[in-house]
Structures are given as C-alpha cells and as structure tokens.
Design a protein around this motif. Sequence first.
Motif, PDB file in Angstrom:
ATOM      1  N   ALA A 140       0.809  -1.225   0.000  1.00  0.00           N
ATOM      2  CA  ALA A 140       0.000   0.000   0.000  1.00  0.00           C
ATOM      3  C   ALA A 140       0.841   1.275   0.000  1.00  0.00           C
ATOM      4  O   ALA A 140       0.514   2.231  -0.709  1.00  0.00           O
ATOM      5  CB  ALA A 140      -0.942  -0.008   1.200  1.00  0.00           C
ATOM      6  N   ILE A 141       1.924   1.310   0.782  1.00  0.00           N
ATOM      7  CA  ILE A 141       2.685   2.556   0.907  1.00  0.00           C
ATOM      8  C   ILE A 141       3.247   3.036  -0.424  1.00  0.00           C
ATOM      9  O   ILE A 141       3.000   4.178  -0.828  1.00  0.00           O
ATOM     10  CB  ILE A 141       3.796   2.410   1.970  1.00  0.00           C
ATOM     11  N   PRO A 142       4.006   2.208  -1.177  1.00  0.00           N
ATOM     12  CA  PRO A 142       4.524   2.709  -2.452  1.00  0.00           C
ATOM     13  C   PRO A 142       3.417   3.031  -3.457  1.00  0.00           C
ATOM     14  O   PRO A 142       3.548   3.980  -4.248  1.00  0.00           O
ATOM     15  CB  PRO A 142       5.416   1.568  -2.959  1.00  0.00           C
ATOM     16  N   ARG A 143       2.327   2.273  -3.417  1.00  0.00           N
ATOM     17  CA  ARG A 143       1.230   2.537  -4.365  1.00  0.00           C
ATOM     18  C   ARG A 143       0.562   3.875  -4.053  1.00  0.00           C
ATOM     19  O   ARG A 143       0.296   4.679  -4.959  1.00  0.00           O
ATOM     20  CB  ARG A 143       0.212   1.406  -4.318  1.00  0.00           C
ATOM     21  N   LEU A 144       0.276   4.138  -2.777  1.00  0.00           N
ATOM     22  CA  LEU A 144      -0.365   5.398  -2.398  1.00  0.00           C
ATOM     23  C   LEU A 144       0.547   6.585  -2.671  1.00  0.00           C
ATOM     24  O   LEU A 144       0.087   7.656  -3.092  1.00  0.00           O
ATOM     25  CB  LEU A 144      -0.765   5.363  -0.920  1.00  0.00           C
ATOM     26  N   ILE A 145       1.842   6.401  -2.441  1.00  0.00           N
ATOM     27  CA  ILE A 145       2.798   7.469  -2.762  1.00  0.00           C
ATOM     28  C   ILE A 145       2.740   7.779  -4.259  1.00  0.00           C
ATOM     29  O   ILE A 145       2.704   8.945  -4.669  1.00  0.00           O
ATOM     30  CB  ILE A 145       4.225   7.064  -2.344  1.00  0.00           C
ATOM     31  N   GLY A 146       2.718   6.729  -5.084  1.00  0.00           N
ATOM     32  CA  GLY A 146       2.642   6.926  -6.529  1.00  0.00           C
ATOM     33  C   GLY A 146       1.380   7.650  -6.946  1.00  0.00           C
ATOM     34  O   GLY A 146       1.416   8.541  -7.810  1.00  0.00           O
ATOM     35  N   GLU A 147       0.255   7.311  -6.324  1.00  0.00           N
ATOM     36  CA  GLU A 147      -1.009   7.952  -6.672  1.00  0.00           C
ATOM     37  C   GLU A 147      -0.998   9.436  -6.310  1.00  0.00           C
ATOM     38  O   GLU A 147      -1.478  10.276  -7.079  1.00  0.00           O
ATOM     39  CB  GLU A 147      -2.164   7.245  -5.958  1.00  0.00           C
ATOM     40  N   LEU A 148      -0.438   9.763  -5.141  1.00  0.00           N
ATOM     41  CA  LEU A 148      -0.400  11.172  -4.745  1.00  0.00           C
ATOM     42  C   LEU A 148       0.604  11.970  -5.574  1.00  0.00           C
ATOM     43  O   LEU A 148       0.349  13.104  -5.960  1.00  0.00           O
ATOM     44  CB  LEU A 148      -0.063  11.292  -3.259  1.00  0.00           C
ATOM     45  N   CYS A 149       1.754  11.357  -5.860  1.00  0.00           N
ATOM     46  CA  CYS A 149       2.759  12.059  -6.666  1.00  0.00           C
ATOM     47  C   CYS A 149       2.239  12.330  -8.073  1.00  0.00           C
ATOM     48  O   CYS A 149       2.575  13.350  -8.690  1.00  0.00           O
ATOM     49  CB  CYS A 149       4.054  11.252  -6.718  1.00  0.00           C
ATOM     50  N   ALA A 150       1.413  11.416  -8.604  1.00  0.00           N
ATOM     51  CA  ALA A 150       0.846  11.611  -9.932  1.00  0.00           C
ATOM     52  C   ALA A 150      -0.038  12.847  -9.971  1.00  0.00           C
ATOM     53  O   ALA A 150      -0.266  13.438 -11.039  1.00  0.00           O
ATOM     54  CB  ALA A 150       0.038  10.380 -10.340  1.00  0.00           C
ATOM     55  N   PHE A 151      -0.521  13.252  -8.817  1.00  0.00           N
ATOM     56  CA  PHE A 151      -1.370  14.438  -8.707  1.00  0.00           C
ATOM     57  C   PHE A 151      -0.631  15.704  -9.145  1.00  0.00           C
ATOM     58  O   PHE A 151      -1.249  16.673  -9.587  1.00  0.00           O
ATOM     59  CB  PHE A 151      -1.814  14.578  -7.246  1.00  0.00           C
ATOM     60  N   PHE A 152       0.704  15.687  -9.022  1.00  0.00           N
ATOM     61  CA  PHE A 152       1.487  16.885  -9.325  1.00  0.00           C
ATOM     62  C   PHE A 152       2.176  16.816 -10.688  1.00  0.00           C
ATOM     63  O   PHE A 152       2.924  17.723 -11.039  1.00  0.00           O
ATOM     64  CB  PHE A 152       2.572  17.070  -8.253  1.00  0.00           C
ATOM     65  N   GLU A 153       1.938  15.743 -11.431  1.00  0.00           N
ATOM     66  CA  GLU A 153       2.633  15.580 -12.702  1.00  0.00           C
ATOM     67  C   GLU A 153       2.194  16.624 -13.716  1.00  0.00           C
ATOM     68  O   GLU A 153       1.051  17.064 -13.731  1.00  0.00           O
ATOM     69  CB  GLU A 153       2.388  14.175 -13.264  1.00  0.00           C
TER      70      GLU A 153
END
Length: 271
Positions: free
Chosen positions: A139-152
């Motif tokens: 969950a941790i790396p996946r959630l980080i990826g989802e939030l970081c994609a917010f700023f792409e």
Amino acid sequence: MFSLITHLSPKALRLYDEKGLLVPAERDICTGYRYYTYAQIERAVRIKNLLWLGFSLDEAATLLSAKEQGDAGRVRTLFAERLVATEHEIRRLHAVQEVLQQQDPLFGGFRMSITEPEIKEIPALRVLSRRERGVYQEAIPRLIGELCAFFEAGNGQQSAAKMAGPIIFICHDEEYRETDADIEIAIPITGRVAVDTAAIEVRTLPAARVVSVLHTGPYSGVGAAYEKIFAYIGGHALALAGPTRELYFNDPAEVPETELLTEVQFPVREA
C-alpha cells in the motif's frame, strides 16, 4: 493414486477438502479414505499451480469460483494484485541480498546511522492525503505513486498545487499489523488544489510535539530508530500522543539504499 497423479500429499488433499476447495467425489465411511474422479485432476492441478504462484488458499478459492462464473475481470484483478505483490517481494529480496553481501557476518553490523532523539515542535501542515487499509509493503509505495501523480505535468486540475515538504507515512494503528493496517500517506502542499475523487482529500495535520530520530540506510533497518525512540520516551516520562510518522527525504529509485534518509516522529505528551 490421485495423490500420485497430482503430486499432492494426503495432508494437502485433506486441507483442500476442509477448505471446500477440492471435495472428494466419495468418502469411505469406515476408513475415511477419499475417492476422487478423473475430472477432478484438472482442478487439483489448478489449485497447486495457484498456490505455487503465491496465492493463498482463500484467494485460490475465489479465483476458481470466478473462473467457473465467467468473471474474467475478477480473475485479471487478482492476478494483477499478485503481480504487484510479487514485484515488491522481489525488490525486498534484492535489498536483503545486498545487505547480506555487504555485511561482515560476525562483527560488521548493519551499515546505517541513527541520530540521537530530540524533541521538536512540528507546525500544523496542510497536506494532500490518501488513506486506506492494506499491507504496508504494497500500500505505501502505491499510495505514494497515486499522490505524486497528482502533481505531474499535464494534470491541469491541480496545476497550482505544489509539494511543500517530504512525503509522510502516518501509521494509525497502535501495533504492527501484517494485514489490514490503517495507512495514510500525506504530502505537504501549497497553492490551490482541485480534488475530483473521494479517495484523496486535502486536510490539515495538527501541530505536534514529537520525539524525532533521523535514520540513514535501508528502510528494512528503520525499526532500530523506533527502538531508540521508545527507549527515550521511557526514560523521559513521556507518553505517545498520536499516530507515528515517517518522513521520506529522498527517492529509493534515485539513491542507493545506504543513502536513504528517513525521519521517524512520535508525537508525545508528559506522562
């Protein structure tokens, strides 16, 4: 004979029977001996292959049921989840391999550094947050990826939002949980934010007085930082006052594991 054909032990067949995965066609009332039909060989082999792929017995049962019902979407989803979990396990094993190769097995210890605990006042933080229950490693790396994609770049809805600090993992459980852990990932932000999904929210982390330790080295060694903080809290008449936090200051995809910098924070109050 069925055990020999399928390469499944009597113990395994007994367990599959108890789980309802592979129920014998007949059972001898006197001896309890199980009798299977030729048609059940294929199901037995499928179960064995699914377990070899890493699925649990319950997941194997769900997959077989989905296949029988023609639910291809459910089958694809479970296989995709297993692939993600396998990729994370591969990365974990590679990390273990590197550590074992680098350590002196008798005297070297782990190559990491931990600062002495210190008390810090953390101001309230406006964050972009994603919270769910799951397994930490997945969950941790996946959630980080989802939030970081917010700023792409190209995501026009959030173009005014900017990251204003390191990624934060917040553990809402009072003890370690192998599964169903209450996990939150938060990223400090500035600027206007437009959120179009209920899964992501903008909220304010409360200000906190924390005991802080900086850990340099593989994530697998962060537990030593927790031990150091616990010892400090016990020796200074303090008590926990909220969920623990981990702050990640660099990207494991960009720096060696020996250079990963993690800050562990425990909110505290006077005991």
